[in-house]
Design an enzyme around this catalytic site. Sequence first.
Site, PDB file in Angstrom:
ATOM      1  N   SER A 160      -4.957  -8.206   7.088  1.00 57.24           N
ATOM      2  CA  SER A 160      -4.255  -7.147   7.191  1.00 57.24           C
ATOM      3  C   SER A 160      -3.655  -7.300   8.724  1.00 57.24           C
ATOM      4  O   SER A 160      -4.460  -7.572   9.562  1.00 57.24           O
ATOM      5  CB  SER A 160      -5.197  -6.060   7.115  1.00 57.24           C
ATOM      6  OG  SER A 160      -4.382  -4.598   7.608  1.00 57.24           O
ATOM      7  N   ARG A 173      -0.073   4.864  16.893  1.00 57.90           N
ATOM      8  CA  ARG A 173      -0.358   6.099  15.922  1.00 57.90           C
ATOM      9  C   ARG A 173      -0.027   7.333  16.610  1.00 57.90           C
ATOM     10  O   ARG A 173       0.551   8.049  15.687  1.00 57.90           O
ATOM     11  CB  ARG A 173      -1.901   5.884  15.755  1.00 57.90           C
ATOM     12  CG  ARG A 173      -2.370   4.867  15.054  1.00 57.90           C
ATOM     13  CD  ARG A 173      -1.289   4.352  13.676  1.00 57.90           C
ATOM     14  NE  ARG A 173      -1.757   3.028  12.929  1.00 57.90           N
ATOM     15  CZ  ARG A 173      -1.142   2.267  12.166  1.00 57.90           C
ATOM     16  NH1 ARG A 173       0.074   2.405  12.246  1.00 57.90           N
ATOM     17  NH2 ARG A 173      -1.763   1.231  11.699  1.00 57.90           N
ATOM     18  N   ASP A 200      -7.208   4.142  11.928  1.00 57.90           N
ATOM     19  CA  ASP A 200      -6.055   4.793  11.900  1.00 57.90           C
ATOM     20  C   ASP A 200      -6.097   6.114  11.082  1.00 57.90           C
ATOM     21  O   ASP A 200      -5.061   7.137  11.611  1.00 57.90           O
ATOM     22  CB  ASP A 200      -5.133   3.808  11.239  1.00 57.90           C
ATOM     23  CG  ASP A 200      -4.967   2.665  12.080  1.00 57.90           C
ATOM     24  OD1 ASP A 200      -4.859   2.927  13.207  1.00 57.90           O
ATOM     25  OD2 ASP A 200      -4.877   1.625  11.479  1.00 57.90           O
ATOM     26  N   ASP A 214       0.863  -1.162  -0.039  1.00 52.75           N
ATOM     27  CA  ASP A 214       0.029  -0.148  -0.145  1.00 52.75           C
ATOM     28  C   ASP A 214       0.906   1.293  -0.130  1.00 52.75           C
ATOM     29  O   ASP A 214       0.675   2.070  -0.842  1.00 52.75           O
ATOM     30  CB  ASP A 214      -0.964   0.112   1.214  1.00 52.75           C
ATOM     31  CG  ASP A 214      -1.988  -0.972   0.959  1.00 52.75           C
ATOM     32  OD1 ASP A 214      -1.596  -2.095   0.494  1.00 52.75           O
ATOM     33  OD2 ASP A 214      -3.058  -0.735   1.787  1.00 52.75           O
TER      34      ASP A 214
HETATM   35  N1  ARG Z   1      -8.559  -2.474  15.033  1.00 50.76           N
HETATM   36  C1  ARG Z   1      -7.582  -2.098  15.611  1.00 50.76           C
HETATM   37  C2  ARG Z   1      -7.509  -0.610  15.955  1.00 50.76           C
HETATM   38  O1  ARG Z   1      -8.444   0.138  15.285  1.00 50.76           O
HETATM   39  C3  ARG Z   1      -6.347  -2.566  14.970  1.00 50.76           C
HETATM   40  C4  ARG Z   1      -6.163  -1.736  13.623  1.00 50.76           C
HETATM   41  C5  ARG Z   1      -5.052  -2.350  12.851  1.00 50.76           C
HETATM   42  N2  ARG Z   1      -4.830  -1.459  11.795  1.00 50.76           N
HETATM   43  C6  ARG Z   1      -4.162  -1.618  10.661  1.00 50.76           C
HETATM   44  N3  ARG Z   1      -4.008  -1.205   9.710  1.00 50.76           N
HETATM   45  N4  ARG Z   1      -4.077  -3.123  10.270  1.00 50.76           N
HETATM   46  O2  ARG Z   1      -6.796  -0.082  16.760  1.00 50.76           O
END
Ligand code: ARG
Length: 396
Positions: free
Chosen positions: A174, A93, A122, A13
Site C-alpha cells: 500500500s 490527513r 488514517d 478502493d
Molecule cells: N503509517 C503511516 C501513518 O500512519 C503511513 C500511513 C500510510 N497510509 C496509507 N493509507 N497507506 O502515518
Amino acid sequence: MKKIALAYSGGLDTSVILAWLRETYGVPVVAFVADVGQNEDLAAIHEKALATGASDVVLTDVREEFIRDYVFPALAANAVYEGAYLLGTALARPVIAKALVTAARATGCDAVAHGATGKGNDQVRFELAVAALAPDLRVIAPWREWSFAGRQDLLLYAEKHGILVPVTPDKPYSIDANAVHISYEGGILEDPWQPPPPGMFRWTTDPEQAPDEPAFVDVTFEAGRPTALDGELLSPVQLLERANALGARHGVGRVDIVENRFTGLKSRGVYETPGLTLLMQAHRAVESITLDREVAHFKEALALKFAELVYNGFWFAPEMELLRATIAQTQWNVTGTARLKLYKGAVQVVGRKSPAGLYDAAAVSFETRTQIAPADAGGFIAVQGMRLRRQTRPVG
Ligand code: ARG
C-alpha cells in the site's frame, strides 16, 4: 441522507467505494480529490470518477496550504514520530479532511466518506478532523461497514460493476504519496525481517548508486520557516520541491521502521522523505545558534508531544492549537542559514550562521580569558559539587 462527498484517489478502493455508496445508500456521490502533490494524472482521475458514477468531481489544490500551514509548523517543531517517521501522511490527513468538508458544503452534501481501512491511523485522523470542523456531517467509513474482506472481494465487485482496474499487476504494498513523502506498507513488507524489495523505492536514488561527488546546499530560515535555497527566495511549494529533487538525487531520507499505530497495532512502514529530512537537519542547525538553551531544551519535549498529536490525528484539537502557538513563539529569532553536505544518503551540517545569533566566538574562544572570570567558573563548579561531595562514590 441527501448526498455524500467521498475523498477519492482514483485507486481501486475508493473507486469501489464510490459505486458501493451509490448502490447502498441510493444518493448521489461527489468525488473529492485533493492535490497534495501526489504527482498523479489528476485529469485521468477526474475522468475515472465520472465514469465510475460520481455526480460531481471537486478537485482542490491544497499543496501550498499543506506545506505552509502543516509541514512547516511541524518542521519548526522538529516533529519526528518514534525517532524516525517525519509524519508525511499524518500531516496531510487534516488538510485533506478540511478541504473535503469545504467541498461537501459547496456541493450540498450532508455526509462525507473515506476509504481508510478499519485497522489504521488514517480513519482516526479523517474522522477526528471532521468531528472538529463539521460535527453535523455524517461520516461513512465503508471499510468498517461492508463485508468485503480484502482485495480479492474488491476486484470481484469492480468487475461486476464495470469499474476500471489498473491492468498492470498491482504493486504488492500500500502506497501513500504526497509532496512530503512516499510511504509503503503491507504485502511483502508485513514481515519485518524482510528488506524492502529491490525496485520498490520510486523516488530516491539508492544511496549506493548516488553520485560520487557530494552536493552542498545552503538553507535559509526566517523566523523558523525555510525561505531560500542557495540564496534564492522560493515559495513553500517550490522550496520543498527543490529540496526533494536534491535529496532524492543523493539518496536522502529513506527510513524503515516498525511503528506503533494509535489503534494499538504495530506496523512496518518504509518511507522516503528526501526534502523534509534535509530541511529538518538545517533547521536544527540554525536553532543551535539562535535559540536560548532553556527554550531549546523545553522545545525538545514539545517536539515529542507535537509528533504524537499529529500522528494520532489531533491536529484540530485545542491542545494542538496551544502547542502550535507555543512552537511559533519560540521561532521569532530562528533566522539564519545552514550549509548541508549530501553524500550517498547522508546529510551533514557543515556550516551555520545567523545575523541574530546567540553564538559568540570571542566569548567561547580557547584563545581568550574574557566573559567568564576564572573565579566565577571556579565558584560555579564548587557550588554544583557541594551536593556531590556530601554523598561520594569513592573509586580506588
Ligand atoms: N503509517 C503511516 C501513518 O500512519 C503511513 C500511513 C500510510 N497510509 C496509507 N493509507 N497507506 O502515518
